[in-house]
Scaffold this active site. Structure first.
Site, PDB file in Angstrom:
ATOM      1  N   GLY A  15       1.042  -1.167   0.964  1.00 20.31           N
ATOM      2  CA  GLY A  15      -0.034  -0.121   0.402  1.00 20.31           C
ATOM      3  C   GLY A  15       0.565   0.880   0.213  1.00 20.31           C
ATOM      4  N   ARG A  76       0.707  -5.619  -6.238  1.00 19.59           N
ATOM      5  CA  ARG A  76       0.658  -6.610  -5.164  1.00 19.59           C
ATOM      6  C   ARG A  76       1.016  -7.508  -6.766  1.00 19.59           C
ATOM      7  NH1 ARG A  76      -4.829  -7.444  -3.122  1.00 19.59           N
ATOM      8  NH2 ARG A  76      -4.302  -5.663  -0.954  1.00 19.59           N
ATOM      9  N   CYS A  77       2.110  -8.158  -6.498  1.00 14.57           N
ATOM     10  CA  CYS A  77       3.001  -9.326  -7.667  1.00 14.57           C
ATOM     11  C   CYS A  77       2.798 -11.056  -6.636  1.00 14.57           C
ATOM     12  CB  CYS A  77       4.150  -8.741  -7.669  1.00 14.57           C
ATOM     13  SG  CYS A  77       5.154  -9.715  -8.900  1.00 14.57           S
ATOM     14  N   ASP A 107       5.795  -5.350   6.095  1.00 20.04           N
ATOM     15  CA  ASP A 107       5.179  -6.255   6.357  1.00 20.04           C
ATOM     16  C   ASP A 107       5.873  -7.465   5.549  1.00 20.04           C
ATOM     17  OD1 ASP A 107       3.122  -6.607   6.570  1.00 20.04           O
ATOM     18  OD2 ASP A 107       3.058  -7.656   8.674  1.00 20.04           O
ATOM     19  N   THR A 130       4.785   2.438   5.516  1.00 19.08           N
ATOM     20  CA  THR A 130       3.181   2.202   6.140  1.00 19.08           C
ATOM     21  C   THR A 130       2.546   3.239   7.094  1.00 19.08           C
ATOM     22  OG1 THR A 130       1.948   0.430   6.891  1.00 19.08           O
ATOM     23  CG2 THR A 130       4.285   0.723   8.119  1.00 19.08           C
ATOM     24  N   ASP A 132       0.089   2.703   8.896  1.00 16.73           N
ATOM     25  CA  ASP A 132      -0.261   2.096  10.422  1.00 16.73           C
ATOM     26  C   ASP A 132       0.734   1.910  10.718  1.00 16.73           C
ATOM     27  OD1 ASP A 132      -2.799   1.116   8.782  1.00 16.73           O
ATOM     28  OD2 ASP A 132      -2.587  -0.943   8.651  1.00 16.73           O
ATOM     29  N   ASP A 134       2.565  -0.772  12.494  1.00 15.89           N
ATOM     30  CA  ASP A 134       2.809  -1.246  13.636  1.00 15.89           C
ATOM     31  C   ASP A 134       3.643  -2.415  12.514  1.00 15.89           C
ATOM     32  OD1 ASP A 134       1.291  -1.717  10.610  1.00 15.89           O
ATOM     33  OD2 ASP A 134       0.369  -3.583  11.748  1.00 15.89           O
ATOM     34  N   ARG A 159     -16.698  16.456  13.713  1.00 20.42           N
ATOM     35  CA  ARG A 159     -17.127  17.008  15.494  1.00 20.42           C
ATOM     36  C   ARG A 159     -18.313  18.616  14.644  1.00 20.42           C
ATOM     37  NH1 ARG A 159     -15.788  17.501  20.122  1.00 20.42           N
ATOM     38  NH2 ARG A 159     -14.644  16.293  20.784  1.00 20.42           N
ATOM     39  N   GLY A 175      -6.587   0.386  10.140  1.00 23.13           N
ATOM     40  CA  GLY A 175      -5.513  -0.290  11.344  1.00 23.13           C
ATOM     41  C   GLY A 175      -6.560  -1.409  11.441  1.00 23.13           C
ATOM     42  N   ARG A 176      -6.208  -2.914   9.731  1.00 25.86           N
ATOM     43  CA  ARG A 176      -6.914  -3.188   9.427  1.00 25.86           C
ATOM     44  C   ARG A 176      -6.044  -4.246  10.925  1.00 25.86           C
ATOM     45  NH1 ARG A 176      -6.956  -5.809   4.108  1.00 25.86           N
ATOM     46  NH2 ARG A 176      -7.068  -3.969   3.971  1.00 25.86           N
ATOM     47  N   ARG A 216     -26.367  12.861  31.695  1.00 28.29           N
ATOM     48  CA  ARG A 216     -25.369  14.037  32.099  1.00 28.29           C
ATOM     49  C   ARG A 216     -25.297  15.196  31.342  1.00 28.29           C
ATOM     50  NH1 ARG A 216     -19.884  11.639  32.245  1.00 28.29           N
ATOM     51  NH2 ARG A 216     -19.622  13.922  31.893  1.00 28.29           N
ATOM     52  N   LYS A 218     -24.575  15.111  27.798  1.00 29.85           N
ATOM     53  CA  LYS A 218     -23.489  14.911  26.999  1.00 29.85           C
ATOM     54  C   LYS A 218     -23.694  14.501  25.737  1.00 29.85           C
ATOM     55  CE  LYS A 218     -18.686  15.238  26.843  1.00 29.85           C
ATOM     56  NZ  LYS A 218     -18.916  14.947  25.652  1.00 29.85           N
ATOM     57  N   LEU A 219     -24.713  15.557  24.983  1.00 29.85           N
ATOM     58  CA  LEU A 219     -25.003  14.762  23.470  1.00 29.85           C
ATOM     59  C   LEU A 219     -23.893  14.231  22.799  1.00 29.85           C
ATOM     60  CD1 LEU A 219     -28.417  16.361  24.362  1.00 29.85           C
ATOM     61  CD2 LEU A 219     -27.665  14.088  25.523  1.00 29.85           C
ATOM     62  N   ILE A 258      -9.116   8.436   1.787  1.00 27.55           N
ATOM     63  CA  ILE A 258      -8.527   9.655   2.330  1.00 27.55           C
ATOM     64  C   ILE A 258      -6.876   9.928   3.070  1.00 27.55           C
ATOM     65  CG2 ILE A 258     -10.255  10.925   1.612  1.00 27.55           C
ATOM     66  CD1 ILE A 258     -10.929  11.725   4.416  1.00 27.55           C
TER      67      ILE A 258
END
Lengths: 327, 327, 327, 327
Positions: A15, A76-77, A107, A130, A132, A134, A159, A175-176, A216, A218-219, A258
């Site tokens: 990727g 990919r190959c 990896d 990458t 990610d 990881d 937001r 994040g797989r 409370r 807080k919606l 994105i």
């Protein structure tokens, strides 16, 4: 002692991630500065097999440090999984006289490089590219900082609407196998809950905390979910929330691709530049089959076969901070 | 053993930096979570003297994590240099029962805090909030990453014009005593030369390298100069270049205050959140008169009087990388 | 009837502006679609004289719609002021068989095109490419919307600091002869005063309004000044303010060249695409020596010699709105 | 003659859109300037029914011109569909002495306003606040320009990956009944195909054009689809493409709610400011039950009941330009 390298190749694989171009630029220019010939290999290992290999000049990499994607393309190959494919790739490298390879990717790409390097005695240097993050053996991967800032900017926008309508948004980020993007973007946007693959999702706790917030008044609420979250991603979470809390105005948003693109952040450009520079130095010093990372601000060399297996651990303290700061 | 803290104050002081709001939010919410009362002090030490001190609630810091500037405002305060001023400040803190202080700012602010804390036995915790990053005891300062990304985006835009017109742009970025913004933004934008306060500017070398580029028809050039560059800033450099290389189409651009503002980057929000959280923990543990930083990804406590003096060193290797990658 | 055009050239001239690449792309692809040959001319009129003229293909303009600057580069060209230069340019066009020209630039560029087209019977179509928008015969110029959004984003950042410190910022934006960028960016950022070349600056009124705000404790203030403001630009204004209101914390910020670059806004890409398309249609229809603009959302053709002279008028109502909304 | 208005209310209703805050600011400050009292009504018609109505001051709208969302919040309100609800709303307005109403929202909100104004003799002025732009009587709606720029920036990022991997991306943008966002963002990003509700989707043509591109090795492709596309949205299109062209690497991306938020563009702030100003003037002049729009750069008044019904027409020429420019 290793013989002196005079021709090297560079490719991007797996990727794409923002900063790969900055890394290519650094490899090419550091190579040329050291009087090496540098070849660009197109579409990852595919280009090695198809002999899509061209000499790179200083101008080839002008004005790309700020571009997302990769000018060398990626792919990919399947053929490279087979010995026959790797042999063909090797013959093409030989034809050009290429004696060392810089592989920018994740990896999966390193597994391929490791196998290839063992069979054919072409030293390979891996650079972690990458979004990610990881990956064992490095605090930074090329692209992560940009991806997470893209996610943060997107969630900031969501937001605005969440706040205008007193809504609950369940936002899925990439994040797989890894919760880094979710965790960092979630903390940075003040998310109430962050669901990641590395921690078991307690859906009852989640519902309870939402009920408490409803009480409370807080919606406005944001939940950030990694796509590989063990509960099954944002849509699955939304299903349960809608069933259990039908009064909540619940929406799902999947940020998607994105997160892979865009002009790289300053850090990704710096990390890519430093690692690209280090990759050429490593080949010249006779290193082989290591991934170069950065740990505690110092270069760190990890054998390619160890770079593929390990995972970083999510710090427990951060999960505690999330709860407190969103309260 | 220190007595248990139950009321704390938080203020921002010195030049504002992006992420200060995220730090305020973290201090307030971590305090409330631990059943402390938290007071917001307006306009830095000025607010302490003028008793501009109000209780903060969870809602007071809602929807600010993504905002630049500081909701508590900031100011210089001459009165605080005098004992009389500090005494008045102390009396106001006492009136509200405030037993600990979190000061978000730069080295000047910490000097003030150090003095105050020594005289009046109010433990002070400093959090490094400055875009300049020139502070001992931490790898990160709140605001640096945002500032440098703002500079990078601005320089990317200037490069479009430089490239369209084959021009030399000499760009001045912030950094009166520190070359960090210049160095990072310069590398990240592929600048040909980077002039910083920490290294002597060899103007003859600079001219020679520009002449060499003219010969090679490399006409697009960026030079990034820290405002505190020992040669005297972008305008001074331009004066010499125009005199020595009158054929070059040379322009100056001073980025200025845009580098202080804007929505904080992900890293600045994370660093601010973590440090704000840690500041409250530190006060509760009885620590006093330390700046909390992050070194090698771990919290690091530096006595306030040492936080003010030291400077970080610019890595020589980076200066070499600049030359090679811009070639 | 005009003979059928089969080969056309395209160039960018004068100061670059975001969206020029989108216009080039539209000219090239519309030309190719209509079976014309399209030539790219490098560095404006300079490329015509130096025979820096190459055939363009569909791929030549791939992936550029989003790029700032101009892939054809731009330059001033003194030789083109002389008949000898224009003659040489004409001969080069003839050599390639080019029978029509699309000139993307500002009024200076159109003056050149007008002269050239009169002398040598090569029909020229002008497209308004300038960030300043001060051009008769069009509501839009390619680049204005991007430039003004860049200014707005920069001023938003400065506002964060102005607000944190209760400061007065005097911000200079581009516009040597035109106040459009100042007016639009000033309204959009809630500036208290906007100084433009088209209106006389009453410095006494300005001082009085600042004094009034000081009395009302409205301490955050932005003044946006066009560089061509009759009073002499931001620094001159600041000089007077500092003298008359020494208590105000007054800062100057000159936005400079960042306003020219960057990825074009949606509108600039649309306007550029539509005008580039229309330019080719115009050449095919036998039009010559007109600038194509857009008025009331319809294409509008202005003879090149009229495109150079007129100025748009700044609406008085807007100046009134500024005062009311910043109150 | 209408009696003189002295107290007015302002509310935002329906889906939020960037620039609503700029409109609120303009209504409040223009009202105050004219010595009116201005009341902010929270959560649209809900706040009228619940008496969530507070006086607004100049400071109430400070520092909001650049914010996305709406400080007055928005909500759907079933009770307002019923006469009982509207009566309660009227009584609350009477209690505060409110004699005129500014409603910022979309066609649904105007239908409500129309009904209310007919029954209760409170003049209502509508301002078009919707990202969809599908409203009769205006060339601009508050929020459209920002939404479409957000879409463009997101698609630019996706293009980086499309290009790196030679992929087809099918991108869904907002627009349940309207193709404006799809059309504008598609042209601006060089999309190969744009599917909108206003035009029948010919899936065979689409497949044929993709096959043609495959033959020509043009492998990077973007298709932009409005969510209300008659074929059923991006996922449906992808299903067919994957079936018919299994060799293509096809991905779907649904941009979603990020298109609603974010800091408004310059144009949206200008349009909002001008319309907010005009709304107060209209109430003072005794106008009632009109939506104020802008046509050909002039204010345009449309009776609320006509503002709700008509749709704008997509220009055929644009659809032709799309085909040519993406070729």
């Amino acid at each position: 002692m290793d013989k002196k390298v005079t021709k090297i190749g560079v490719l991007t694989s797996g990727g794409d991630s923002p900063g790969m171009n900055a890394a290519i630029r650094a490899v090419v220019r550091t190579g040329l500065y050291n009087n090496l010939e540098v070849f660009g290999i197109t579409r990852g290992y595919m280009g090695m097999i198809d002999d899509d290999i061209v000499p790179m000049h200083s101008r080839s990499v002008a004005n790309i440090i700020q571009r997302g994607g990769t000018i060398l393309k990626s792919a990919r190959c399947k053929e490279f999984y087979e010995f026959e494919g790797r042999k063909k790739a090797y013959e093409n490298l030989r034809k050009h006289g290429i004696e060392g390879l810089v592989v920018i990717g994740g990896d999966g790409s390193f597994r391929g490089a490791q196998k290839f390097a063992t069979e054919f005695d072409i030293p390979c240097i891996g650079l972690p590219g990458t979004i990610d993050k990881d990956m064992a053996g490095t605090d930074f991967t090329i692209g992560f900082d940009t991806a997470v800032n893209t996610a943060v900017e997107a969630i900031d926008k969501i937001r605005d609407t969440a706040d205008a309508h007193d809504r609950l948004f369940i936002i899925e980020v990439m994040g797989r196998d890894s919760g880094y993007i979710a965790l960092h973007s979630g903390i940075a946007t003040g998310a109430e809950n962050i669901l990641i693959p590395e921690a078991k999702t307690n859906i009852e706790d989640l519902i309870a905390s939402l009920e408490d917030k409803q009480r409370r008044k807080k919606l406005v609420n944001l939940i950030v979910v990694a796509e590989g979250d063990e509960f099954g991603g944002a849509e699955e979470v939304a299903k349960v929330v809608r069933q259990r809390l039908p009064d909540m105005d619940t929406r799902v948003c999947i940020l998607g691709h994105i997160q892979r693109g865009g002009s790289p952040s300053c850090i990704d450009r710096l990390v890519a530049s430093r690692l690209g520079y280090a990759a050429v130095e490593a080949l010249m010093e006779g290193r082989h089959n290591v991934m170069i990372g950065i740990i505690n601000n110092k270069l760190h060399y990890t054998p390619l076969d160890l770079a593929v297996k390990a995972k970083q651990k999510i710090d427990k303290e951060w999960l505690k901070i999330v709860k407190i700061l969103a309260s």
